[in-house]
Scaffold this active site. Structure first.
Site, PDB file in Angstrom:
ATOM      1  N   PHE A 166     -11.956 110.861  68.518  1.00  7.10           N
ATOM      2  CA  PHE A 166     -10.822 110.373  69.292  1.00  7.10           C
ATOM      3  C   PHE A 166     -10.683 108.857  69.170  1.00  7.10           C
ATOM      4  CE2 PHE A 166     -10.848 114.029  72.638  1.00  7.10           C
ATOM      5  CZ  PHE A 166     -10.278 114.869  71.706  1.00  7.10           C
ATOM      6  N   HIS A 175      -7.690 105.792  86.140  1.00  3.20           N
ATOM      7  CA  HIS A 175      -7.036 107.014  85.674  1.00  3.20           C
ATOM      8  C   HIS A 175      -8.006 107.721  84.729  1.00  3.20           C
ATOM      9  CE1 HIS A 175      -3.638 109.628  84.648  1.00  3.20           C
ATOM     10  NE2 HIS A 175      -3.981 109.503  83.369  1.00  3.20           N
ATOM     11  N   ASP A 177       3.762 110.487  69.111  1.00  7.13           N
ATOM     12  CA  ASP A 177       3.415 110.554  67.695  1.00  7.13           C
ATOM     13  C   ASP A 177       4.337 111.518  66.971  1.00  7.13           C
ATOM     14  OD1 ASP A 177       1.174 108.850  68.015  1.00  7.13           O
ATOM     15  OD2 ASP A 177       0.016 110.547  68.784  1.00  7.13           O
ATOM     16  N   SER A 226      -6.343 108.627  89.753  1.00  5.67           N
ATOM     17  CA  SER A 226      -5.518 109.695  89.208  1.00  5.67           C
ATOM     18  C   SER A 226      -6.260 110.366  88.059  1.00  5.67           C
ATOM     19  CB  SER A 226      -4.164 109.150  88.741  1.00  5.67           C
ATOM     20  OG  SER A 226      -4.336 108.063  87.846  1.00  5.67           O
ATOM     21  N   GLU A 263      -5.877 113.115  84.391  1.00  4.34           N
ATOM     22  CA  GLU A 263      -4.989 113.602  83.339  1.00  4.34           C
ATOM     23  C   GLU A 263      -5.505 114.926  82.789  1.00  4.34           C
ATOM     24  OE1 GLU A 263      -3.047 110.905  80.574  1.00  4.34           O
ATOM     25  OE2 GLU A 263      -4.016 111.987  78.932  1.00  4.34           O
TER      26      GLU A 263
END
Length: 288
Positions: free
Chosen positions: A219, A269, A112, A19, A21
């Site tokens: 990140f 993913h 968040d 998959s 994102e």
């Protein structure tokens, strides 16, 4: 549904499930880029495509737009849904809109808190959101939740973090997607510990292609994902040599993916960052 409800059994899969994102576009140029990227990756036949949801629902409209675009391109779209800063009424409206659009999969997250927002909302944790979705919509949605092989950055300790994960699964989640990582042992250890606590649902590794060292380091510092020292040193040594960073990053992540699949991971993913090339190159190299 109570926390003592039975865990959802893992579906039988004959092959790993892949998959991708995406994040919602913020302007027309970004929207056009998303469409180009999605068209490129669609040829790999991903099982579904998730779409992120900004802090406090700040990208709600953008998420819905991206979901609609992906559906038109032939994807099964799985929007992220976070509960922090949201009311039950607003979440109920979103769930209804997704049902009307034919969405059958969600990624349920705590989310968040946006800067300056003081109200946590009615639902404070992902387990509460999972339970709410089940109470409101029954089995309509396949619910994904997040897992943190290297521990959530705000967790008290690894055991407490694992217990929170188990609670999310018991609340009604069908499967989980992990935060990205570069140490396969962290994933396998997390899965072993989750299984020991009764989790039988698939825990799919999240994969971050390496294309930009500065961005990756930022990140990773924010989300608590460790970049092993040897990888950091190699990436830093290339300076502004983007081609070398991409080539080295490809080798590292492709090897990680193969190790995960060989070790029994139920799929992968990919966090695409709305770019196709790195994910395509890794995907095509895997032996599965």
């Amino acid at each position: 549904m109570s926390l003592s409800a039975p865990l959802v059994p893992a579906p039988a899969e004959s092959a790993p499930v892949f998959s991708v994102e995406f994040f919602p576009p913020r302007d027309i140029a970004a929207q056009e880029k998303l469409v180009r990227t999605a068209k490129q990756l669609h040829g790999l036949h991903p099982h579904f495509a998730s779409v992120t949801f900004g802090a406090g629902g700040s990208t709600r409209d953008g998420t819905m737009l991206a979901v609609s675009l992906l559906q038109k391109l032939g994807y099964e779209a799985a929007p992220h849904l976070s509960c922090i800063g949201s009311t039950s009424e607003s979440l109920r409206d979103i769930l209804q809109a997704y049902r009307q659009a034919g969405i059958r999969r969600l990624v349920a997250l705590r989310g968040d808190m946006p800067s300056g927002m003081g109200d946590m909302g009615e639902l404070r944790y992902a387990r509460d959101l999972v339970r709410f979705v089940r109470e409101e919509t029954g089995d309509w949605f396949h619910i994904e939740v997040a897992a943190y092989p290297e521990m959530h950055p705000q967790a008290h300790d690894p055991e407490a973090d694992l217990n929170h994960f188990v609670e999310k699964m018991r609340a009604g989640a069908n499967s989980a997607i992990t935060q990205y990582f570069f140490n396969a042992d962290a994933y396998f250890d997390f899965v072993d510990r989750a299984v020991a606590k009764g989790v039988t649902a698939p825990i799919v590794p999240g994969i971050m292609p390496i294309t930009n060292y500065t961005q990756l380091a930022r990140f990773s510092d924010m989300c608590g994902a460790e970049i092993p020292r040897w990888i950091r040193l190699r990436l830093a040594s290339y300076g502004d040599d983007k081609a070398s960073i991409r080539a080295f990053g490809h080798d590292v992540v492709a090897a990680l993916c193969q190790t995960l699949l060989d070790g029994g991971a139920p799929g992968l993913h990919f966090y695409t960052m709305n770019q196709a090339e790195a994910t395509q190159a890794i995907w095509k190299e895997l032996e599965c």
